[in-house]
Write an enzyme that holds these catalytic residues in place. Structure first.
Site, PDB file in Angstrom:
ATOM      1  N   LEU A  32       0.815  -1.039   0.100  1.00  0.00           N
ATOM      2  CA  LEU A  32       0.122  -0.262   0.057  1.00  0.00           C
ATOM      3  C   LEU A  32       0.801   1.279  -0.072  1.00  0.00           C
ATOM      4  O   LEU A  32       2.162   1.087   0.382  1.00  0.00           O
ATOM      5  CB  LEU A  32      -0.813   0.044   1.293  1.00  0.00           C
ATOM      6  CG  LEU A  32      -1.918  -0.981   1.373  1.00  0.00           C
ATOM      7  CD1 LEU A  32      -2.658  -0.983   2.778  1.00  0.00           C
ATOM      8  CD2 LEU A  32      -2.873  -0.793   0.479  1.00  0.00           C
ATOM      9  N   GLY A  34       2.437   4.329   1.371  1.00  0.00           N
ATOM     10  CA  GLY A  34       2.673   4.638   2.865  1.00  0.00           C
ATOM     11  C   GLY A  34       3.306   3.301   3.572  1.00  0.00           C
ATOM     12  O   GLY A  34       3.908   3.353   4.927  1.00  0.00           O
ATOM     13  N   SER A  35       3.175   2.170   2.877  1.00  0.00           N
ATOM     14  CA  SER A  35       3.583   1.064   3.636  1.00  0.00           C
ATOM     15  C   SER A  35       5.124   1.046   4.146  1.00  0.00           C
ATOM     16  O   SER A  35       5.648   0.207   4.748  1.00  0.00           O
ATOM     17  CB  SER A  35       3.236  -0.410   2.822  1.00  0.00           C
ATOM     18  OG  SER A  35       3.960  -0.200   1.511  1.00  0.00           O
ATOM     19  N   GLY A  36       6.043   1.677   3.100  1.00  0.00           N
ATOM     20  CA  GLY A  36       7.551   1.749   3.371  1.00  0.00           C
ATOM     21  C   GLY A  36       8.444   1.230   2.128  1.00  0.00           C
ATOM     22  O   GLY A  36       9.320   1.038   2.450  1.00  0.00           O
ATOM     23  N   LYS A  37       7.849   0.995   1.021  1.00  0.00           N
ATOM     24  CA  LYS A  37       8.472   0.479  -0.185  1.00  0.00           C
ATOM     25  C   LYS A  37       9.719   1.407  -0.337  1.00  0.00           C
ATOM     26  O   LYS A  37      10.663   1.011  -0.909  1.00  0.00           O
ATOM     27  CB  LYS A  37       7.501   0.634  -1.301  1.00  0.00           C
ATOM     28  CG  LYS A  37       6.305  -0.627  -1.205  1.00  0.00           C
ATOM     29  CD  LYS A  37       5.335  -0.367  -2.315  1.00  0.00           C
ATOM     30  CE  LYS A  37       4.877   1.027  -2.658  1.00  0.00           C
ATOM     31  NZ  LYS A  37       4.045   1.307  -1.698  1.00  0.00           N
ATOM     32  N   SER A 105       1.655  -1.452  -7.191  1.00  0.00           N
ATOM     33  CA  SER A 105       1.336  -2.846  -8.066  1.00  0.00           C
ATOM     34  C   SER A 105       0.405  -3.895  -7.285  1.00  0.00           C
ATOM     35  O   SER A 105       0.712  -4.808  -6.758  1.00  0.00           O
ATOM     36  CB  SER A 105       2.703  -3.762  -8.346  1.00  0.00           C
ATOM     37  OG  SER A 105       3.607  -3.696  -7.268  1.00  0.00           O
TER      38      SER A 105
HETATM   39  P1  ADP Z   1       5.632   3.955   0.056  1.00  0.00           P
HETATM   40  O1  ADP Z   1       6.612   3.956  -0.719  1.00  0.00           O
HETATM   41  O2  ADP Z   1       5.166   2.563   0.383  1.00  0.00           O
HETATM   42  O3  ADP Z   1       4.481   4.581  -0.342  1.00  0.00           O
HETATM   43  P2  ADP Z   1       7.246   5.506   1.991  1.00  0.00           P
HETATM   44  O4  ADP Z   1       8.560   4.966   1.933  1.00  0.00           O
HETATM   45  O5  ADP Z   1       7.004   6.969   0.845  1.00  0.00           O
HETATM   46  O6  ADP Z   1       5.905   4.491   1.648  1.00  0.00           O
HETATM   47  O7  ADP Z   1       6.614   6.008   3.298  1.00  0.00           O
HETATM   48  C1  ADP Z   1       6.852   5.121   4.445  1.00  0.00           C
HETATM   49  C2  ADP Z   1       6.729   5.906   5.893  1.00  0.00           C
HETATM   50  O8  ADP Z   1       6.881   5.283   6.979  1.00  0.00           O
HETATM   51  C3  ADP Z   1       8.039   6.934   5.765  1.00  0.00           C
HETATM   52  O9  ADP Z   1       7.546   8.213   6.394  1.00  0.00           O
HETATM   53  C4  ADP Z   1       8.796   6.271   6.714  1.00  0.00           C
HETATM   54  O10 ADP Z   1       9.679   6.899   7.499  1.00  0.00           O
HETATM   55  C5  ADP Z   1       7.891   5.552   7.680  1.00  0.00           C
HETATM   56  N1  ADP Z   1       8.441   4.301   8.391  1.00  0.00           N
HETATM   57  C6  ADP Z   1       8.525   3.980   9.696  1.00  0.00           C
HETATM   58  N2  ADP Z   1       9.123   2.960   9.899  1.00  0.00           N
HETATM   59  C7  ADP Z   1       9.339   2.289   8.884  1.00  0.00           C
HETATM   60  C8  ADP Z   1      10.157   1.274   8.404  1.00  0.00           C
HETATM   61  N3  ADP Z   1      10.478   0.077   9.194  1.00  0.00           N
HETATM   62  N4  ADP Z   1      10.406   0.965   7.056  1.00  0.00           N
HETATM   63  C9  ADP Z   1       9.877   1.880   6.250  1.00  0.00           C
HETATM   64  N5  ADP Z   1       9.240   2.875   6.348  1.00  0.00           N
HETATM   65  C10 ADP Z   1       8.899   3.288   7.811  1.00  0.00           C
END
Ligand code: ADP
Length: 198
Positions: A32, A34-37, A105
């Protein structure tokens, strides 16, 4: 149309991988918004670079602003978006470079499209399984709030489905882990697929 078989004349992928002392793979993050990708893709590239691996990160920033700037979010455009990304990833793969892709995706069809273009053996799918509640509370880009208000249509997780991957090599939920902890898990599971003995 006859295409001159230039591919046969090029330096082979294997030779390029040897030059770079690595095996090239496509590491495909799905999950999703904001998942951390992206955060994990960026951290992984940096960590691998520190270990002597050459990578290229592809994500929405460098893809939607460039090669796919003419695409929207209709089903056809989402599919074309992924098709082009996978073709670009394959070019990096053929150049011996590890390609790290970070894209929502959301469906098996889209991921299978990418896997088919890249080739199953070279496609390492990582499911960033952070649940909706965490992603929504982070709301990194303010998109969840807009989607809840109906200002963004067909937003994955809210008004469009996310299908849980059936073929993920690894799943990581970032909710209660630091980036460093997630990175350690990724490196443990992926590094040996990138190293070469010769
Ligand atoms: P995506 O690319 O999936 O849309 P983002 O990487 O842009 O997600 O955003 C993820 C957010 O979650 C960031 O603000 C990041 O700092 C936060 N976060 C907190 N813990 C983690 C972790 N363990 N791994 C990745 N992101 C994290």
């Amino acid at each position: 149309m006859t295409i001159y078989p230039v591919l046969d004349l090029l330096v082979k992928r294997e030779e390029k991988e040897k030059l770079l002392r690595q095996r090239s793979k496509v590491i495909w993050f799905t999950g999703l918004s904001g998942s951390g990708k992206t955060t994990l893709a960026v951290a992984l590239e940096k960590a691998l670079f520190g270990k002597g691996f050459l990578c290229q990160v592809l994500d929405g920033d460098n893809i939607r602003s460039g090669i796919n700037s003419n695409l929207g979010f209709s089903p056809e455009d989402r599919s074309e978006n992924i098709r082009r990304i996978a073709e670009v990833a394959k070019l990096f793969l053929d150049c011996g470079v590890i390609c790290i892709c970070a894209f929502v995706s959301p469906t098996e069809d889209l991921r299978n499209l990418a896997r088919g273009i890249v080739g199953t053996g070279d496609f390492i799918e990582i499911y960033v399984s952070t649940p909706l509640e965490t992603c929504e509370s982070r709301d990194v880009k303010g998109l969840y709030s807009k989607a809840r208000k109906g200002e963004v249509r067909e937003f994955t997780g809210i008004s469009a489905p996310f299908e849980i991957p059936c073929n993920a090599f690894l799943s990581i939920d970032t909710t209660d882990k630091s980036v460093e902890e997630c990175l350690a898990i990724l490196l443990t599971d992926i590094s040996n697929r990138l190293e070469r003995a010769d």
